[in-house]
Design an enzyme around this catalytic site. Structure first.
Site, short mmCIF file in Angstrom:
data_model
loop_
_atom_site.label_atom_id
_atom_site.label_comp_id
_atom_site.label_asym_id
_atom_site.label_seq_id
_atom_site.Cartn_x
_atom_site.Cartn_y
_atom_site.Cartn_z
CG HIS A 143 -1.63 1.28 1.50
ND1 HIS A 143 -2.93 1.50 1.12
CD2 HIS A 143 -1.23 2.43 2.09
CE1 HIS A 143 -3.30 2.73 1.45
NE2 HIS A 143 -2.28 3.32 2.05
CD GLU A 144 1.91 3.49 3.76
OE1 GLU A 144 2.08 4.54 3.12
OE2 GLU A 144 0.97 3.33 4.56
CG HIS A 149 0.74 6.38 -0.57
ND1 HIS A 149 -0.31 7.12 -1.03
CD2 HIS A 149 0.26 5.67 0.48
CE1 HIS A 149 -1.39 6.87 -0.28
NE2 HIS A 149 -1.06 5.98 0.64
CG ASP A 185 -4.53 6.94 1.51
OD1 ASP A 185 -3.94 5.87 1.28
OD2 ASP A 185 -4.10 7.79 2.31
#
Ligand code: NAG
Ligand code: NAG
Ligand code: NAG
Ligand code: NAG
Length: 953
Positions: free
Chosen positions: A160-161, A164, A171
């Site tokens: 998930h990170e 980014h 998000d």
């Protein structure tokens, strides 16, 4: 006449803008394998070998998850873990070369008070732009149960990170950030009904009041659920396969949302969800964005079966002390003022910038090179004097830069292995003897030496820049007649590569007329003060007179023991800690003629206090204006104390433009609009586009809080979970405050960028730039009774986010989401007669909040309108259509609360605005367990049996 050049660093040009400001370690993806991923542990993290072991586990798990999430297109092959020099040595650690903490892609560091143990990525760029770094805390890394419990499986959280950090995704859930940024948790779907903000729309679950567990109630004012209402996913039996940017912790979620109608419907992108990803990326799916990234663009790194996704780990350790060799050009072309200035700046550097314990050596070169002073560990004033005395004064002969570099390596090798050593090369760059720079680069790379280069001439060879880039050093350009620029290049290099902690409070070049007295002041704040040094230098004319008045009214001037004079510099060193407050000074030119002086005030943090620091960056190193799209550069300045953002400061940028160095000043904003992606994060941003002509533009940044309006945001809560019992004051525990800050000032350089293709006469002659795209359009209120919808957004300027106010706003709407999204221009537009409050034409200054009340043509059951807008200027240049919002115009009765639910609803609403979604979800979980009987016992039991799902930020 006195010419003031407040811009200090005016010609301090970094060719490589990213260079200066924490250019992250360059991750490579080749043949589906990520290599050169740098993870670094901060020196303040207490030694704990479990961190290294657990990092290996996390990466190994993440690598497999990443491989699956990218459809077999990418995994981690080689990860470097940088151990701080504060940890004990082990035989398996290799010495670090160009790897530094500041450049790490992933940091393991003490918590950022704003995020606690939440993993997060520092992201200041727009859609598709890489983040600066991922931050994991030692507790998150070491305590696996804790990490998995609150954020989900380690590997998936990491992916998930990574979304980014690597691909510039955002998000896909709703949240209320304490910084003020907010995305709704629910919206009105165009197919009717209230939908949770999610991707994909197939994620199953239920919605309820997060504190009371009561069913969600519709609020007439917004047409959606009350603010404390949350969506809770089904942990078992959820079939949705995306998205990592929404709820990565769900066991079936294995990929990112895509927009391929032929693809898996369970991971199909939900472009209606009013989340940050859709707002910033204009409704594109995660895969739409990833497919434009160099990792996957044009089919790069196609799917490949691999035997193992297990990464290799390379453990590196920073060397115990920093080693810097000054490699200075003393060739004939440096004769006169250039060498005098260089020696003056070098002297100040050795005297005040170099931190005790650093090893410093001096090499000079012309047609050949010599070691003027071997590396010496600086521990006393005598060491510094010895180095200063070894600085060169004579010039002559040809220029053999390669000789200087090899001699620099030799100097490093004479005290041990050279890797990680820093060569600070200053040259006017006209090499005319062998070996050339390009001849010695392979050797420098093999020996893993960092080379920072200062090109001390406007037409220096670009190879200097390449050299720095390849070896991980910074690269600067400094005009011959500019001391502050040169000084700044020295200090920036030292700070970025050699652990320098000092901050620059003032740095100013000034031409003073004969007999003139110049008065100014500098604020010393209480985050700094130690070894504060005022230095005033000149090259020609008589020794000026300096008087300095402390905040307590003492005056320091010639004759005082702190007042030290050399042939070209007056230095006033305040021993111990300088009194915080205003230090006023007068400088008098004692001669009859103009005199150029340089004023530099530096200070150091007290003990190990984090000082307020500013760093600046531009979005691109080179820009081609000739493309058909209007082009602009973004300028960023981060103002922080440690990780705490400083908000409300006045941040000004001075841009020196070619050909003559004419300067333009712009103010950067931290308002989440225009160039600024996130409000109140301490990163101030603005577009710049008034290019005058082709050439190099220099950026310098000045942060001022002399008005005292700035402060930092403090969230008073412990690590991880806040106090959990609603009865015992957790409201106070989730408190958000802005702590005022005393007066302070800072200066820094923001690098340089090069522009080509500028139309003759510059770009400002014709209005061809549109206002920026609005990304924060929101529904404030819906009224069934009046058939009105209230919209709000941040106003943007005539040209991107600046200039005067935009000329008009074009608001369009539709009953159907797809129609508006696919055909903005063909959708109905709001006309003046529909505007009950606000105006479509008289718009406020850029950066101010805009609100408008619109009468809609229909209301009633299942009547939904979607809105988008764009701002336009006089020449009808319009921004791209904004994010899309949805409003429902049906009659909704006031919700009815029992006494009991009302109490909790109130508590919840205080919390709702006060703390991160993460904490809310946590709270829900604990409170639910301990205090309340589940209303829907079957579903809640499912939630309780599974990891809680605090969204990562
Ligand atoms: C509401 O309207 C949408 C679109 O106009 C339509 O597709 C949907 O079937 C309607 N729903 C109900 C319950 O009337
Ligand atoms: C301040 O100066 C003293 C004496 O030179 C030195 O020992 C000390 O390390 C310096 N402190 C900092 C933070 O540079
Ligand atoms: C600077 O000069 C002004 C005007 O002469 C005087 O009022 C002030 O006290 C001086 N300040 C210092 C620090 O010497
Ligand atoms: C002072 O600096 C300016 C700008 O660099 C230069 O043009 C001028 O000649 C200098 N004056 C003296 C007296 O050195």
């Amino acid at each position: 006449m006195t010419a003031i050049r407040w811009i200090l660093l005016l010609s301090a040009f970094v060719w490589h803008s990213e260079a200066s400001f924490r250019r992250p370690f360059e991750i490579k993806l080749q043949n589906n394998e990520y290599s050169d991923v740098l993870v670094a542990i901060n020196k303040d993290v207490p030694e704990d070998y479990r961190i290294v072991d657990r990092l290996k586990e996390i990466f190994t798990e993440a690598s497999q998850d990443l491989y699956v999430a990218t459809n077999n297109r990418a995994f981690f092959k080689e990860v470097k873990i940088l151990i701080p020099n504060t940890w004990s040595k082990k035989p398996e650690y290799l010495p670090a070369g160009t790897e530094t903490f500041d450049r790490a892609n992933v940091r393991v560091d003490v918590p950022n008070p704003l995020y606690g143990d939440n993993p997060y990525v520092q992201q200041k760029g727009g859609c598709g732009e890489a983040g600066d770094y991922m931050h994991l805390t030692p507790r998150y890394v070491v305590d696996k149960d804790y990490g998995v419990m609150y954020w989900g499986p380690n590997g998936k959280t990491f992916v998930h990170e990574w979304g980014h950090l690597r691909w510039g995704l955002f998000d896909e859930y709703g949240y209320d950030d304490p910084s003020g940024e907010s995305y709704p948790h629910f919206y009105r779907a165009s197919v009717g009904g209230v939908e949770p903000t999610r991707c994909s729309a197939k994620v199953a679950g239920y919605s309820q009041h997060m504190v009371t567990g009561a069913p969600c109630q519709l609020i007439p004012q917004t047409g959606v659920y009350e603010p404390e209402c949350r969506f809770f996913p089904d942990f078992s039996g959820n079939r949705a396969t995306a998205s990592y940017m929404f709820m990565h912790f769900l066991s079936q979620v294995k990929g990112f949302c895509h927009s391929d109608p032929e693809g898996d419907p369970l991971s199909y992108h939900n472009r209606e969800a009013p989340n940050k990803h859709n707002s910033v990326c204009g409704g594109q799916s995660a895969w739409d964005v990833m497919n434009k990234h160099q990792d996957f663009a044009r089919g790069a790194n196609p799917p490949r079966e691999v035997g193992s996704t297990e990464p290799d780990f390379i453990l590196l350790q920073q060397s115990e002390s920093y080693r810097v060799v000054l490699v200075l050009d003393v060739s004939g072309s440096m004769q006169g003022e250039p060498i005098r200035r260089l020696v003056q700046v070098s002297r100040r550097f050795i005297r005040t910038t170099v931190v005790t314990g650093t090893s410093v050596g001096i090499v000079t070169f012309s047609a050949d090179a010599s070691i003027e002073h071997p590396l010496v560990r600086v521990t006393s004033q005598a060491d510094r004097r010895g180095l200063i005395n070894a600085l060169p004064s004579n010039t002559g002969g040809g220029t053999c830069i390669g000789c200087g570099l090899l001699k620099g390596v030799e100097a490093l090798e004479s005290v041990g292995p050279p890797q990680g050593g820093i060569i600070l090369l200053v040259s006017d760059g006209q090499e005319n003897r062998d070996p050339r720079i390009s001849d010695v680069i392979p050797e420098l790379l093999r020996k893993r030496v960092i080379v920072a280069t200062i090109a001390y001439s406007r037409d220096a060879d670009p190879t200097l820049q390449t050299l720095a880039l390849q070896t991980g050093g910074l690269s600067f350009f400094s005009a011959i007649r500019d001391s502050t620029a040169l000084d700044n290049a020295f200090t920036a290099t030292f700070e970025a590569t050699a652990g320098g902690k000092g901050v620059k409070l003032l740095s100013e070049d000034r031409t003073m007329s004969g007999r003139e007295t110049y008065s100014n002041q500098v604020y010393v704040d209480n985050t700094v003060g130690e070894n504060t040094t005022f230095s005033v230098s000149w090259l020609d004319g008589r020794q000026p007179r300096v008087t300095l008045e402390t905040p307590l009214g003492f005056v320091i001037t010639e004759g005082d023991p702190m007042y030290d004079v050399t042939s070209d510099t007056i230095t006033i060193e305040i021993p111990g800690t300088a009194t915080p407050g205003k230090w006023a000074f007068n400088i008098t030119n004692n001669g009859p003629d103009d005199q150029n002086i340089t004023i530099i005030v530096t200070s150091n943090p007290v003990n190990d206090n984090e000082p307020i620091k500013v760093s600046a960056q531009v979005s691109a190193v080179s820009l081609d204006y000739s493309s058909s799209q209007p082009t602009a550069l973004r300028i960023f300045a981060s103002v922080r104390r440690g990780y705490l953002p400083v908000i409300g400061a006045v941040v000004k940028v001075l841009i020196e433009k070619p050909p003559s160095g004419q300067a333009e000043e712009i103010t950067l904003l931290d308002n989440g609009a225009g160039a600024d992606v996130a409000m109140n994060d301490g990163v101030y941003s603005r577009y710049f586009f008034r290019f005058s002509t082709n050439g190099r533009y220099g950026v310098s940044v000045k942060v001022d809080n002399s008005q005292g309006d700035a402060g930092y945001i403090v969230i008073n809560r412990g690590l991880g979970a806040p106090p959990l019992d609603p009865g015992t004051g957790y409201i106070g525990g989730g408190d958000v405050q802005q702590e005022p800050l005393e007066q302070f000032q800072r200066m820094t350089t923001g690098g340089v960028f090069e522009v080509q293709g500028v139309p003759s006469g510059g770009v400002s002659t014709r209005d061809m730039l549109p206002p920026s795209r609005v990304e924060d359009l929101a529904i404030v209120e819906v009224s069934y009774a009046d058939a009105t919808v209230t919209l709000s957004w941040t106003a943007l300027g005539d040209d991107f986010d600046q200039g005067g106010p935009a000329h008009y706003v074009e608001i369009r709407y539709s009953r159907h989401f797809d129609q508006l999204a696919d055909d903005f221009h063909g959708s109905a537009s709001v006309d003046h007669s529909q505007v009950l409050q606000g105006s479509l034409t008289s718009l406020p200054e850029p950066g101010s909040a805009m609100t408008i009340v619109i009468l809609v043509p229909d209301r009633g059951h299942n009547v939904t309108f979607v809105f988008a807008l764009r701002m336009c200027d006089e020449a009808d240049n319009c921004g791209d259509p904004s994010n899309i919002v949805t409003a429902n115009l049906e009659y909704i009765p006031e919700p009815v609360y029992t006494n009991d639910t009302l109490t909790w609803a109130l508590v919840g609403s205080v919390l709702g605005v006060a703390v991160l979604a993460a904490v809310l979800a946590l709270l829900y979980r604990k409170v639910w367990r301990s205090k309340f009987k589940p209303a829907k016992s079957t579903k809640v039991a499912a939630a309780n049996d599974n990891p809680s799902y605090v969204p990562t930020v």
